[in-house]
Structure formats: structure tokens, C-alpha cells
Design a protein around this motif. Sequence first.
Motif: not given
Length: 228
Positions: A62-66, A72-78
Motif C-alpha cells: 500500500g505504499l505506492v501505486r502505478a 509510480v506515485f507514493v500513496t502512503a508513508a507507512e
Amino acid sequence: MPLDALRPSPLVEQATTRLREQITGGHWPVGTRLPGETTLAKELGVGRSTVREALRALAGAGLVRARQGAGVFVTAAEPAEGWPERLRRAAIGDVYEVRMLLEVQAARLAAGRRTEKDIDALRRALAGRRAAGSEGDPAFVDADIALHAAVVAAAHNPVLTDLFTEFAPALREALIELLDLGGLRREDPGHGDARHAALVAAVIDGDVAAAGAAAEEELERTLEELLR
């Protein structure tokens, strides 16, 4: 913060860890577009296929999403909490309610699908549980879980088997922690044996209704004892 080249083996795990550290450490905040695969591969000193697998693992956490055509983008810090972690935190009553849904149906399926090999495994598991009655608590719990695992395996449904496998560590920990098995065995050396024997007999006899009822009774009784 630059990315240092990785040492050989196992590269995917190392790449995943290094990229995760960049995200959780705030180097790439939420919403940031990650460098391209070629750039990451060069900085890490690995091939693009290794980077691709690492990004897939990060996406699973759950940290990145294409985004198609964007990168590819960061979607969560944890990272998202995994199923095993959630089970370990769950109340034993909640775990057992779901366990009953799973195992009662598994027992019914097992009664209709068991093979001779399954029958042998069930008999061995029941004998193993009985033999563990005078041993240490972990041995008794392991033997008990092994018997239930044999019933689930006899259902011949890989999804049910996988679900039970996920539940098993949380069940083992809760049973060892909450149930005073030593005291119960001193008062009743055959604690739960009749119910487990009834479950095994119903599955072996191919009695679907009896197998489901036996599994439900056993789990309900165990839950009552755990929550006393």
C-alpha cells in the motif's frame, strides 16, 4: 539522500527494503512521483526487473501505486498492516467467531470429500492429540491444531487451507496464553477428547450434518472455556 549500490543476494528483498526506507523516512513524501525504473536500477546497481519486483512488493504493502502513463506515485508513508498482524491484535472471541465460520464449513466439506489418505491422517492426528495430553502446553496446543488442520485439509479446498494456515499462529498464541491446559489435564486428562473423536468419526463416516455439528460444538465449548 542518494541510493547506494546494493550487495548481491537477495536483490529484490534488498531493493524493496531500500525503497521502503526512502518512503517511510520522508525522502519521497506522499504524492511524490518516484524516479523511473531505469534511474532506480542505476542507483541501486540492479536490473530493471529487480526494481519492477520491488515496486510490486511496495504496491502490495500500500505504499505506492502505478498510474497508467504517468509513473509510480507514493500513496502512503507507512505500509498497510498485514493480515497476520491484524490477527495477532484481534480479540480471541473475534478470531473464534471467524474460525467457526471457516471450520464448520470445512468439516462439512471434509465429510463429503475425505479420501482414504485423509482418513489415515485424521486417525493419526487424533492419536497424536491424545498422546500429547501429558506433555507441555505448547505440545498439546500443537497437537490440537494439527487435528483441526487435518479436518480442513480433508475438505480439499486450497483457499480454506490457506485461511486456516493464516489463523493458526494467532490461535496457537491465544490458546497457550489464555488456557490453563495443565490444570485442565490434571482435572480431566482427556479434556475435549470425546468432542474431537466425534468430529473425526463424523468426517470418516461421511456424515455431513454430524461433522458440521461436531465442529461447531467443539469450537463453541473451547471459546466458552477461553473466555471464563
